[in-house]
Scaffold this motif. Structure first.
Motif, PDB file in Angstrom:
ATOM      1  N   THR A 292      -3.408   0.874  -9.257  1.00 25.67           N
ATOM      2  CA  THR A 292      -3.839  -0.174  -8.346  1.00 25.67           C
ATOM      3  C   THR A 292      -4.247  -1.420  -9.124  1.00 25.67           C
ATOM      4  OG1 THR A 292      -4.605   1.396  -6.667  1.00 25.67           O
ATOM      5  CG2 THR A 292      -5.583  -0.817  -6.645  1.00 25.67           C
TER       6      THR A 292
ATOM      7  N   PHE B 102      -3.536   6.420  -8.535  1.00 25.82           N
ATOM      8  CA  PHE B 102      -4.613   5.550  -8.067  1.00 25.82           C
ATOM      9  C   PHE B 102      -4.899   4.466  -9.103  1.00 25.82           C
ATOM     10  CE2 PHE B 102      -8.232   4.180  -5.806  1.00 25.82           C
ATOM     11  CZ  PHE B 102      -9.249   3.965  -6.728  1.00 25.82           C
TER      12      PHE B 102
ATOM     13  N   THR C  39      -1.578  -1.405  -4.125  1.00 25.81           N
ATOM     14  CA  THR C  39      -2.724  -0.542  -3.844  1.00 25.81           C
ATOM     15  C   THR C  39      -2.219   0.879  -3.664  1.00 25.81           C
ATOM     16  OG1 THR C  39      -3.872  -2.355  -2.736  1.00 25.81           O
ATOM     17  CG2 THR C  39      -4.698  -0.130  -2.357  1.00 25.81           C
ATOM     18  N   VAL C  40      -2.742   1.788  -4.476  1.00 31.09           N
ATOM     19  CA  VAL C  40      -2.361   3.187  -4.394  1.00 31.09           C
ATOM     20  C   VAL C  40      -3.552   3.970  -3.875  1.00 31.09           C
ATOM     21  CG1 VAL C  40      -1.441   5.175  -5.639  1.00 31.09           C
ATOM     22  CG2 VAL C  40      -0.833   2.858  -6.371  1.00 31.09           C
ATOM     23  N   SER C  41      -3.368   4.615  -2.750  1.00 26.76           N
ATOM     24  CA  SER C  41      -4.451   5.393  -2.155  1.00 26.76           C
ATOM     25  C   SER C  41      -4.391   6.834  -2.677  1.00 26.76           C
ATOM     26  CB  SER C  41      -4.343   5.371  -0.632  1.00 26.76           C
ATOM     27  OG  SER C  41      -3.134   5.965  -0.203  1.00 26.76           O
ATOM     28  N   SER C  42      -5.557   7.358  -2.947  1.00 25.35           N
ATOM     29  CA  SER C  42      -5.614   8.720  -3.509  1.00 25.35           C
ATOM     30  C   SER C  42      -5.677   9.763  -2.406  1.00 25.35           C
ATOM     31  CB  SER C  42      -6.813   8.844  -4.436  1.00 25.35           C
ATOM     32  OG  SER C  42      -7.999   8.548  -3.733  1.00 25.35           O
TER      33      SER C  42
ATOM     34  N   GLN D 136       0.770   5.720  -0.923  1.00 17.94           N
ATOM     35  CA  GLN D 136      -0.024   6.891  -1.279  1.00 17.94           C
ATOM     36  C   GLN D 136       0.295   7.331  -2.701  1.00 17.94           C
ATOM     37  OE1 GLN D 136       0.738   9.892   1.716  1.00 17.94           O
ATOM     38  NE2 GLN D 136      -1.027   9.216   2.942  1.00 17.94           N
ATOM     39  N   ALA D 137      -0.643   7.979  -3.319  1.00 18.50           N
ATOM     40  CA  ALA D 137      -0.417   8.519  -4.660  1.00 18.50           C
ATOM     41  C   ALA D 137       0.812   9.426  -4.649  1.00 18.50           C
ATOM     42  CB  ALA D 137      -1.639   9.285  -5.129  1.00 18.50           C
TER      43      ALA D 137
ATOM     44  N   LEU E  97       0.847  -1.193   0.000  1.00 13.91           N
ATOM     45  CA  LEU E  97       0.000   0.000   0.000  1.00 13.91           C
ATOM     46  C   LEU E  97       0.878   1.238   0.000  1.00 13.91           C
ATOM     47  CD1 LEU E  97      -2.776   1.408   0.368  1.00 13.91           C
ATOM     48  CD2 LEU E  97      -2.457   1.126   2.842  1.00 13.91           C
TER      49      LEU E  97
END
Length: 114
Positions: free
Chosen positions: A89, A86, A111-114, A12-13, A10
């Motif tokens: 992902t 994002f 997984t890339v969180s926006s 972050q963007a 995981l």
């Protein structure tokens, strides 16, 4: 040929991840290794591939952000992923081509969180 992928997770963007795929077994004759990905509800698509002469092909969506590299013995391949978005992902699958056979690793989730 067995392929073991690692490095997903995981992030972050805007962040970075590095995926690694190690090949074992009968690696003689591997001509190319690469990465594909499959996002939920979508088909598996090519991300990047490198052959034994270091010819590289990238998906247009990752050009300038991702870098593929390989070890000298054609038994390991890395995917450096920078400026992640994002839409990156997906489950990332390692792939190897050996003569007329195609091999797949088990997949690693990015997984890339926006």
């Amino acid at each position: 040929v067995q392929l073991q992928a690692s490095g997903g997770g995981l992030v972050q963007a805007g962040g970075s991840l590095r995926l690694t795929c190690a090949a074992s077994g009968t690696i003689f004759g591997i001509s190319a290794m690469g990465w594909y990905r499959q996002a939920p509800g979508k088909e598996r698509e090519l991300v990047a591939i490198i052959n034994s002469t270091d010819s590289i092909n990238y998906s247009d969506s990752v050009k300038g952000r991702f870098t593929i590299s390989r070890g000298n013995a054609n038994d390991i391949v890395h995917l450096q992923m920078n400026s992640l978005k994002f839409e990156d992902t997906a489950v990332y699958y390692c792939n190897a081509n050996r003569f007329r056979d195609v091999y797949w690793g088990q997949g690693t989730l990015v997984t890339v969180s926006s």
